[in-house]
Design an enzyme around this catalytic site. Structure first.
Site, PDB file in Angstrom:
ATOM      1  N   HIS A   1       3.381  29.308  76.988  1.00 32.22           N
ATOM      2  CA  HIS A   1       2.807  27.976  77.109  1.00 32.22           C
ATOM      3  C   HIS A   1       1.391  28.015  76.565  1.00 32.22           C
ATOM      4  O   HIS A   1       0.587  28.850  76.975  1.00 32.22           O
ATOM      5  CB  HIS A   1       2.796  27.523  78.566  1.00 32.22           C
ATOM      6  CG  HIS A   1       4.159  27.276  79.109  1.00 32.22           C
ATOM      7  ND1 HIS A   1       4.879  26.149  78.789  1.00 32.22           N
ATOM      8  CD2 HIS A   1       4.951  28.022  79.907  1.00 32.22           C
ATOM      9  CE1 HIS A   1       6.057  26.198  79.408  1.00 32.22           C
ATOM     10  NE2 HIS A   1       6.130  27.329  80.089  1.00 32.22           N
TER      11      HIS A   1
ATOM     12  N   CYS B   1       3.239  25.246  72.631  1.00 30.89           N
ATOM     13  CA  CYS B   1       2.674  23.940  72.367  1.00 30.89           C
ATOM     14  C   CYS B   1       1.366  24.127  71.601  1.00 30.89           C
ATOM     15  O   CYS B   1       0.632  25.075  71.872  1.00 30.89           O
ATOM     16  CB  CYS B   1       2.415  23.205  73.672  1.00 30.89           C
ATOM     17  SG  CYS B   1       3.926  22.857  74.553  1.00 30.89           S
TER      18      CYS B   1
END
Lengths: 519, 395
Positions: B166, B208
């Site tokens: 992440h 991301c």
């Protein structure tokens, strides 16, 4: 104005007490609490400072720059024996001329003036000899009369020969590509791989101790001043290939593309991982009975006579097609051939210079296999390599420490850098034997590498300024602001008190004046 | 607030136009230049891979699957286990919630068990930290660390670095605990460059805002690619209803899907890979950064990074080098003598190349603005703190 304490009885319910009468609301208690907080904070500041700052000892930056900027050259000392003084001077001039032309080849080498007459034990000697050219330890025998005439002319051949011997073509890509980088320790791993013993035939073992003693150990002993070697060996009975060799009439072939991926690293375990030394692999591959004979194909798809190949910096592989099916160990003749090839591969991987084809090497005395000419050339090559590496490593250490502000520099790093630097300086002072210079260069290289890879030199994690605000603001702002404000108010109140006291006011001011008066 | 953002937009557009114009004019010349000088193969002799899954917990199953999928592919293409550093922050295969214990699948049909029976995880669980990753890259290890946990590369090594987890703007989260920032990575690569620990690096990130991770790189010969631009999410590809969570991320899925058709001797280029992945439905715009990389993508083979393809030297039949001299060897290998010295591009010619229909110039100028914003925000914070203080005092 009346004292609040007199009003209290009337205005506060009995169950509650007037806050101003609580013991901890006494001015002195309150002030000492605030003082205590501030004392702790102020005392903790040095601790906080100490624990969050990084130890960065000063490195000898300017010395590193000044030492590494000077370019040094290694002298090449050659002595002519048995020819009159000055006769070989034109040859020397031509060689010097070439060393200027072929800069990459002569990188870092200079030719000392040729010496004549009495040659020492440690110099390279050119001796006049009529007959085939040969080399034996430190003596190169060539026919001087044939090549160097009294009128000052000389043949190209002798200059080419000397250049090949002293500064062999290290066509940069070749040397760097094939030979491994210098390391003071190597691990040699010899593997006998049977592709598939279940198919019916195999080589059940090899007399490796004997073979190593005869073919490999003499070479390793010659190189013992450069490297330390550890040897391991194994025999495997199931070592499948990751591709299918191309079938031809009567034989199987490996194309060039397949050669590049010959090593099936997913399934072959070729060396133990017990140390961090550089490993050189030597593999004798015996194809399965169903895929014999196995040949290397050339670019046209034709089988070639070659049965061995080198993977640059990795090791060498020999494909062995047993002449007759058997379950025997490797026959002595094949063993000899195999290990002679391994020895050649090993010397290529270690960057040992080869003699020019026209020169015949006479058997060396004792157990030596390398002539002094080759050893010296190798030592010079490795010394120059180490010098360049040391120079770059030292420079990059000081640059990185300058560039990355969070990088700690401990005492051990500083010591290593200083020792590397002094070894490096020591190399070029005084007149030393080549082997001493090499040892110093290896020390300098190892120390500078150790300094660079020092585990303590890990740059602490980088945080952008806004992250610091984000971390510190919620942590400290909520605690600091009330503390700060209360301290300020207390000081203001105290000042006011003093002022009132000075003015001789008889009214007893306490902090309780702010309490709402309900009467 | 509206006026400044409008101005920024205008600035971006102008910048975009400028870059587009410059590249149109010079592209052809640059291409010709490379065509002439380019040697077809890379000059590396060994390949390494660093594969990192930085997320923990069962619901991040897909990140474990991403890293394991890459592991399987590089291993299939020939990088030995000893040259792969695999970091898995959690062990999804042995999680109690795993209905198929000991296995990790990246597709609902569960044909291919990525965990398999021959897998070597070098750093697992709480060993997967920012510090350890930086130590692996820079080589600053304690002497007791075993060989399998080290990246023992040299100046002839091509390294494939793959990160998944992440992430956010210029950081990647490790285990819900710490972050590695784009600056850390850039500095680590610079240290590797200084010590000549690589020939070329392919950096790939599936997180991301992955493209922000490589925005700070400044060392040469690094090719970087990521799954999503600034402000974009990187989405998962598919769920497995029996496993109960998403099993792989879209970007990694399509990369791996393409790689399935590659074998050790394929000569497909990285350009083929990137172009193919860009046409897929990802929900984000994958980016490629080539300005630090010395070779054109169309000439860079996938196997330069994903395989372990070294040019061999066939020895003459007798096996005696001493008599062979150089010419005979040379006839066997014309291909291994090559020159990798590429004249570097002048700065105004390099641009942040991007995949169609991505918009990297726009993105890069935006990132600059964001950086400025950071400073502005910091000052605003200090100001408001002061205001608070004044207000408290005055009351």
């Amino acid at each position: 104005m009346t004292s609040p304490s007199t009003n209290a009885n009337s205005s506060w319910p009995k169950s509650l007490r007037d806050p101003s009468t609580l013991y901890f609301q006494k001015t002195s208690v309150k002030r000492s609490i605030i003082k205590a907080y501030w004392t702790v904070i102020i005392c903790a500041i040095p601790l906080w400072w100490y624990t969050t700052s990084i130890q960065r000892l000063a490195l000898p930056t300017s010395r590193v720059h000044s030492e590494t900027e000077t370019l040094h050259t290694l002298p090449v000392d050659v002595c002519w024996e048995g020819i009159p003084n000055g006769l070989a001077e034109p040859v020397r001039k031509e060689l010097v001329q070439r060393s200027l032309q072929h800069k990459e080849r002569w990188n870092g080498l200079t030719l000392e003036p040729f010496r004549y007459g009495n040659c020492g034990d440690n110099t390279l000697i050119i001796r006049n000899h009529n007959g085939p050219e040969s080399i034996h330890n430190q003596v190169l025998k060539i026919s001087v009369e044939k090549h160097v005439r009294k009128d000052g002319t000389y043949s190209r051949h002798v200059v080419d020969l000397l250049e090949d011997l002293l500064a062999p073509v290290v066509d940069a890509s070749h040397f760097n590509n094939l030979a491994v980088q210098y390391s003071s320790r190597y691990r040699l791993s010899f593997s006998l791989l049977n592709e598939d013993s279940a198919a019916g035939d195999m080589i059940s073992g090899w007399n490796i101790e004997h073979a190593l003693r005869v073919h490999i150990t003499p070479l390793l002993e010659d190189l013992s001043s450069l490297h330390n070697f550890t040897i391991e060996s194994q025999v495997q009975f199931h070592a499948p290939l990751a591709f299918r060799p191309a079938a031809s009439d009567g034989y199987w072939g490996i194309t060039r593309e397949d050669l590049n991926v010959f090593v099936n690293s997913a399934e072959w375990i070729l060396s133990s991982s017990s140390s961090n030394d550089h490993v050189l692999h030597f593999v004798l591959f015996v194809p399965s009975l169903n895929a014999r004979p196995l040949y290397i194909l050339d670019n046209n798809g034709q089988s070639t006579e070659s049965n061995s190949f080198l993977l640059p910096q990795w090791g060498g592989i020999i494909i062995h097609n047993p002449s007759s099916p058997s379950h025997q160990p490797l026959p002595p003749a094949d063993l000899r051939l195999t290990f002679a090839t391994f020895a050649d591969q090993l010397s290529a991987l270690l960057g040992i210079p080869q003699l020019p084809p026209s020169i015949k090497q006479l058997p060396e005395s004792g157990h030596h296999v390398l002539s002094k000419w080759q050893m010296d050339t190798l030592l010079r090559r490795r010394t120059i390599e180490n010098t360049i590496q040391t120079r770059e490593t030292l420079r990059s250490i000081v640059n990185l420490v300058d560039q990355i502000e969070n990088m700690p520099v401990g005492q051990d790093v500083k010591d290593d850098v200083e020792n590397a630097l002094s070894a490096y300086t020591e190399m070029w002072t005084g007149s030393k034997s080549l082997i001493d210079i090499f040892t110093l260069s290896a020390d300098a290289f190892n120390l500078s590498s150790r300094a660079f890879f020092n585990p303590g030199m890990l740059a602490l994690l980088y945080f952008p300024t806004e992250h610091k605000y984000a971390v510190y603001a919620p942590l400290f702002a909520s605690a600091i602001i009330p503390l700060f404000v209360s301290a300020l108010r207390e000081i203001v109140a105290w000042k006011k008190e003093r002022k009132d006291a000075k003015n001789g006011s008889s009214v007893d001011h306490t902090q309780g004046t702010d309490t709402p008066n309900t009467s | 607030m509206l006026l400044p953002s409008f101005l920024h937009l205008l600035l971006c557009l102008v910048g975009l136009l400028g870059v587009a114009h410059a590249s149109n004019a010079n592209d052809k010349r640059v291409e010709d230049f490379f065509e002439r000088n380019e040697s077809p193969t890379s000059s590396h002799t060994n390949n390494w891979a660093v594969l990192v899954c930085s997320s923990r917990y069962w619901f991040n199953y897909r990140h474990m699957a991403n890293a394991l999928g890459m592991y399987r592919t590089v291993k299939r293409l020939g990088i030995p286990d000893s040259n792969i550093i695999l970091m898995l922050a959690d062990d999804a295969s042995c999680n109690q919630r795993n209905k198929f214990p000991g296995s990790v699948y990246a597709h609902p049909d569960r044909q291919l068990d990525l965990y398999g029976d021959n897998i070597e995880v070098d750093y697992r669980g709480y060993e997967v930290t920012v510090e350890n990753l930086i130590r692996v890259l820079t080589g600053r290890m304690d002497p007791s660390v075993p060989r399998s946990k080290r990246l023992l590369t040299d100046e002839r090594s091509n390294i494939f670095v793959y990160l998944t987890g992440h992430g956010g703007n210029e950081f990647l989260k490790f285990q819900d605990k710490e972050e590695i920032s784009a600056f850390d990575l850039a500095d680590a690569f610079e240290q590797m460059h200084q010590k000549k620990r690589y020939n070329e690096i392919l950096f790939m990130a599936d997180t991301c805002q992955a493209n922000t991770l490589f925005s700070q790189f400044y060392s040469p010969n690094i090719l970087a690619t990521g799954s999503s631009g600034l402000g974009e999410n990187s989405y998962s590809h598919t769920n497995d209803n029996d496993i109960g969570v998403a099993v792989i991320d879209a970007y990694t899925h399509f990369v791996l899907e393409y790689m399935e058709n590659i074998n050790k001797t394929s000569d497909n280029s990285l350009q083929d890979l990137f172009s193919t992945v860009a046409t897929k439905k990802l929900g984000s715009n994958p980016g490629v950064r080539t300005d630090l990389f010395g070779r054109p993508l169309a000439k860079t083979r996938i196997t330069d990074f994903f395989g372990n393809v070294a040019q061999v030297e066939v020895l003459p039949p007798t096996g005696h080098l001493q008599t062979s001299a150089n010419d005979e060897e040379d006839s066997y290998l014309a291909s291994s003598d090559m020159d990798n010295k590429q004249p570097s591009l002048p700065h105004n010619l390099t641009s942040e190349q991007s995949l169609p229909p991505s918009d990297a110039p726009w993105w890069s100028s935006l990132s600059l603005l964001i950086q400025d914003w950071g400073k502005t925000r910091a000052w605003v914070a200090v100001g408001s703190l002061g205001l608070c203080l004044a207000w408290t005092l005055s009351s």
